[in-house]
Design a protein around this motif. Structure first.
Motif, PDB file in Angstrom:
ATOM      1  N   LEU A 117      35.063  24.301  49.464  1.00  0.00           N
ATOM      2  CA  LEU A 117      34.552  25.657  49.692  1.00  0.00           C
ATOM      3  C   LEU A 117      34.474  25.849  51.201  1.00  0.00           C
ATOM      4  CD1 LEU A 117      33.289  28.310  48.614  1.00  0.00           C
ATOM      5  CD2 LEU A 117      31.065  27.143  48.677  1.00  0.00           C
ATOM      6  N   ILE A 118      35.235  26.823  51.715  1.00  0.00           N
ATOM      7  CA  ILE A 118      35.328  27.037  53.160  1.00  0.00           C
ATOM      8  C   ILE A 118      34.696  28.363  53.541  1.00  0.00           C
ATOM      9  CG2 ILE A 118      36.892  27.320  55.116  1.00  0.00           C
ATOM     10  CD1 ILE A 118      38.901  25.547  53.679  1.00  0.00           C
ATOM     11  N   ALA A 119      33.818  28.311  54.551  1.00  0.00           N
ATOM     12  CA  ALA A 119      33.148  29.503  55.065  1.00  0.00           C
ATOM     13  C   ALA A 119      33.627  29.761  56.486  1.00  0.00           C
ATOM     14  CB  ALA A 119      31.630  29.291  55.060  1.00  0.00           C
ATOM     15  N   SER A 120      34.133  30.961  56.757  1.00  0.00           N
ATOM     16  CA  SER A 120      34.621  31.255  58.105  1.00  0.00           C
ATOM     17  C   SER A 120      34.016  32.533  58.660  1.00  0.00           C
ATOM     18  CB  SER A 120      36.137  31.399  58.122  1.00  0.00           C
ATOM     19  OG  SER A 120      36.583  31.712  59.439  1.00  0.00           O
ATOM     20  N   PRO A 121      33.568  32.462  59.913  1.00  0.00           N
ATOM     21  CA  PRO A 121      33.246  33.706  60.616  1.00  0.00           C
ATOM     22  C   PRO A 121      34.546  34.367  61.057  1.00  0.00           C
ATOM     23  CG  PRO A 121      32.908  31.828  62.078  1.00  0.00           C
ATOM     24  CD  PRO A 121      33.293  31.271  60.726  1.00  0.00           C
ATOM     25  N   GLU A 122      34.444  35.580  61.577  1.00  0.00           N
ATOM     26  CA  GLU A 122      35.615  36.266  62.130  1.00  0.00           C
ATOM     27  C   GLU A 122      35.421  36.417  63.622  1.00  0.00           C
ATOM     28  OE1 GLU A 122      37.958  39.620  60.202  1.00  0.00           O
ATOM     29  OE2 GLU A 122      36.866  40.718  61.758  1.00  0.00           O
ATOM     30  N   TYR A 123      36.291  35.775  64.387  1.00  0.00           N
ATOM     31  CA  TYR A 123      36.264  35.881  65.843  1.00  0.00           C
ATOM     32  C   TYR A 123      37.537  36.588  66.286  1.00  0.00           C
ATOM     33  CZ  TYR A 123      32.690  32.158  65.654  1.00  0.00           C
ATOM     34  OH  TYR A 123      31.583  31.396  65.394  1.00  0.00           O
ATOM     35  N   ASN A 124      37.407  37.757  66.900  1.00  0.00           N
ATOM     36  CA  ASN A 124      38.575  38.483  67.425  1.00  0.00           C
ATOM     37  C   ASN A 124      39.675  38.664  66.376  1.00  0.00           C
ATOM     38  OD1 ASN A 124      37.455  38.620  70.111  1.00  0.00           O
ATOM     39  ND2 ASN A 124      37.883  36.425  70.246  1.00  0.00           N
ATOM     40  N   HIS A 125      39.265  39.109  65.200  1.00  0.00           N
ATOM     41  CA  HIS A 125      40.166  39.426  64.086  1.00  0.00           C
ATOM     42  C   HIS A 125      40.795  38.189  63.453  1.00  0.00           C
ATOM     43  CE1 HIS A 125      40.893  43.903  65.362  1.00  0.00           C
ATOM     44  NE2 HIS A 125      39.625  43.539  65.428  1.00  0.00           N
ATOM     45  N   GLY A 126      40.242  37.010  63.685  1.00  0.00           N
ATOM     46  CA  GLY A 126      40.805  35.807  63.082  1.00  0.00           C
ATOM     47  C   GLY A 126      39.714  34.815  62.718  1.00  0.00           C
ATOM     48  N   MET A 127      40.111  33.729  62.044  1.00  0.00           N
ATOM     49  CA  MET A 127      39.146  32.685  61.724  1.00  0.00           C
ATOM     50  C   MET A 127      38.731  31.970  62.999  1.00  0.00           C
ATOM     51  SD  MET A 127      41.204  29.496  60.031  1.00  0.00           S
ATOM     52  CE  MET A 127      42.833  30.085  59.614  1.00  0.00           C
ATOM     53  N   SER A 128      37.638  31.242  62.929  1.00  0.00           N
ATOM     54  CA  SER A 128      37.139  30.553  64.114  1.00  0.00           C
ATOM     55  C   SER A 128      38.110  29.456  64.541  1.00  0.00           C
ATOM     56  CB  SER A 128      35.758  29.956  63.834  1.00  0.00           C
ATOM     57  OG  SER A 128      35.851  28.856  62.957  1.00  0.00           O
TER      58      SER A 128
ATOM     59  N   SER B  68      30.972  14.580  36.652  1.00  0.00           N
ATOM     60  CA  SER B  68      30.429  15.437  37.702  1.00  0.00           C
ATOM     61  C   SER B  68      31.562  16.018  38.537  1.00  0.00           C
ATOM     62  CB  SER B  68      29.469  14.643  38.588  1.00  0.00           C
ATOM     63  OG  SER B  68      30.153  13.580  39.205  1.00  0.00           O
ATOM     64  N   ILE B  69      31.287  17.164  39.160  1.00  0.00           N
ATOM     65  CA  ILE B  69      32.247  17.846  40.030  1.00  0.00           C
ATOM     66  C   ILE B  69      31.677  17.849  41.432  1.00  0.00           C
ATOM     67  CG2 ILE B  69      33.300  20.076  40.575  1.00  0.00           C
ATOM     68  CD1 ILE B  69      33.461  20.600  37.575  1.00  0.00           C
ATOM     69  N   ASN B  70      32.453  17.329  42.369  1.00  0.00           N
ATOM     70  CA  ASN B  70      32.026  17.258  43.768  1.00  0.00           C
ATOM     71  C   ASN B  70      32.822  18.256  44.598  1.00  0.00           C
ATOM     72  OD1 ASN B  70      30.173  14.997  43.488  1.00  0.00           O
ATOM     73  ND2 ASN B  70      31.991  13.781  43.072  1.00  0.00           N
ATOM     74  N   ILE B  71      32.111  19.199  45.203  1.00  0.00           N
ATOM     75  CA  ILE B  71      32.723  20.215  46.056  1.00  0.00           C
ATOM     76  C   ILE B  71      32.300  19.939  47.497  1.00  0.00           C
ATOM     77  CG2 ILE B  71      32.884  22.682  46.578  1.00  0.00           C
ATOM     78  CD1 ILE B  71      32.218  23.212  43.621  1.00  0.00           C
ATOM     79  N   LEU B  72      33.254  20.001  48.407  1.00  0.00           N
ATOM     80  CA  LEU B  72      32.975  19.807  49.820  1.00  0.00           C
ATOM     81  C   LEU B  72      32.873  21.161  50.496  1.00  0.00           C
ATOM     82  CD1 LEU B  72      32.766  17.535  52.028  1.00  0.00           C
ATOM     83  CD2 LEU B  72      35.137  18.107  52.574  1.00  0.00           C
ATOM     84  N   GLY B  73      31.813  21.384  51.244  1.00  0.00           N
ATOM     85  CA  GLY B  73      31.629  22.638  51.970  1.00  0.00           C
ATOM     86  C   GLY B  73      31.931  22.469  53.448  1.00  0.00           C
ATOM     87  N   LEU B  74      32.749  23.375  53.997  1.00  0.00           N
ATOM     88  CA  LEU B  74      33.084  23.358  55.414  1.00  0.00           C
ATOM     89  C   LEU B  74      32.703  24.693  56.032  1.00  0.00           C
ATOM     90  CD1 LEU B  74      36.682  21.795  55.282  1.00  0.00           C
ATOM     91  CD2 LEU B  74      34.510  20.605  55.646  1.00  0.00           C
ATOM     92  N   SER B  75      31.898  24.647  57.081  1.00  0.00           N
ATOM     93  CA  SER B  75      31.499  25.860  57.787  1.00  0.00           C
ATOM     94  C   SER B  75      32.265  25.952  59.094  1.00  0.00           C
ATOM     95  CB  SER B  75      29.996  25.848  58.083  1.00  0.00           C
ATOM     96  OG  SER B  75      29.641  26.948  58.908  1.00  0.00           O
ATOM     97  N   GLY B  76      32.886  27.097  59.333  1.00  0.00           N
ATOM     98  CA  GLY B  76      33.647  27.311  60.553  1.00  0.00           C
ATOM     99  C   GLY B  76      32.800  27.726  61.732  1.00  0.00           C
ATOM    100  N   SER B  77      31.485  27.675  61.595  1.00  0.00           N
ATOM    101  CA  SER B  77      30.578  28.018  62.689  1.00  0.00           C
ATOM    102  C   SER B  77      29.741  26.807  63.057  1.00  0.00           C
ATOM    103  CB  SER B  77      29.665  29.174  62.280  1.00  0.00           C
ATOM    104  OG  SER B  77      28.667  29.391  63.267  1.00  0.00           O
ATOM    105  N   LEU B  78      29.590  26.567  64.351  1.00  0.00           N
ATOM    106  CA  LEU B  78      28.794  25.434  64.829  1.00  0.00           C
ATOM    107  C   LEU B  78      27.377  25.842  65.230  1.00  0.00           C
ATOM    108  CD1 LEU B  78      31.421  23.608  67.103  1.00  0.00           C
ATOM    109  CD2 LEU B  78      30.976  23.301  64.663  1.00  0.00           C
ATOM    110  N   ARG B  79      27.053  27.112  65.152  1.00  0.00           N
ATOM    111  CA  ARG B  79      25.725  27.587  65.566  1.00  0.00           C
ATOM    112  C   ARG B  79      24.624  26.916  64.755  1.00  0.00           C
ATOM    113  NH1 ARG B  79      24.748  32.525  64.008  1.00  0.00           N
ATOM    114  NH2 ARG B  79      23.000  32.747  65.431  1.00  0.00           N
ATOM    115  N   GLN B  80      23.526  26.626  65.417  1.00  0.00           N
ATOM    116  CA  GLN B  80      22.396  25.986  64.746  1.00  0.00           C
ATOM    117  C   GLN B  80      21.881  26.845  63.594  1.00  0.00           C
ATOM    118  OE1 GLN B  80      19.144  25.001  67.352  1.00  0.00           O
ATOM    119  NE2 GLN B  80      17.905  24.118  65.721  1.00  0.00           N
TER     120      GLN B  80
END
Length: 195
Positions: free
Chosen positions: A75-86, A4-16
């Motif tokens: 796998l990393i997900a990032s929003p864009e805040y002021n032209h940069g990552m969160s 099996s392959i285990n991928i970890l997901g990280l979200s750069g947003s804390l919004r509900q």
């Protein structure tokens, strides 16, 4: 039977109701077979302070490092805040980059994507994310940049409903999976050669 392959997901947003977390959840549901995507929250990670690192690292940081170490890829997900990552994501990556030269991200396959209400889809944050990952010497997946513009129109009922965006991201995850498999094969070859 294939391992099996285990991928970890990280979200750069804390919004509900974060679009990034919704997209990661969509991917977790879409992956099948031996591939599993598990999300790890960043809400408990304190601001980086070198005085509190090492043996004194906060439990939330130790847990995050352990989750990355146990994963085959990230796998990393990032929003864009002021032209940069969160700031949340940058802070987590700063913790993960330590100790210097021994980061759990070093050599680990990583795929990043960004999403934004703007038509540009967070392209500037994506570049900044890649630069940080390169500095940590993560094995960043070589793939066309994954940016999702006008993201709020593409989320329905807490999931990524836009087929084109979903398929493009799944193709990127496919490249991540191939890189994970290649890294595992190379590890076996090196270990086998030393016998």
């Amino acid at each position: 039977m294939t391992a099996s392959i285990n991928i970890l997901g990280l979200s750069g947003s804390l919004r509900q109701h974060s679009a990034h977390t919704a997209i990661l959840n969509t991917m977790a549901e879409r992956l099948s077979g031996q591939v599993r995507l598990t999300l790890h929250g960043l809400e408990s990670i304190p601001p980086y302070n070198e005085d509190h690192d090492g043996v004194h690292a906060p439990q939330a940081v130790s847990d995050l490092r352990a989750a990355v170490a146990a994963a085959d890829g990230v796998l990393i997900a990032s929003p864009e805040y002021n032209h940069g990552m969160s700031g949340v994501l940058k802070n987590a990556l700063d913790w993960l980059s330590r100790p210097h030269g021994k980061s759990v991200l070093t050599g680990r396959p990583v795929l990043g994507f960004t999403a934004s209400p703007a038509f540009t889809g967070g392209v500037r944050a994506h570049q900044q994310l890649n630069e940080t990952l390169w500095a940590i010497q993560a094995a960043v997946v070589v793939h066309p940049q994954i940016v999702i513009g006008d993201v709020y129109s593409k989320i329905e009922h807490g999931r990524l409903a836009d087929g084109a965006a979903r398929d493009f991201l799944l193709n990127g995850i496919g490249a991540l999976i191939e890189q994970i498999k290649q890294a595992a094969k190379e590890k076996v070859d090196v270990n086998g050669a030393g016998r």
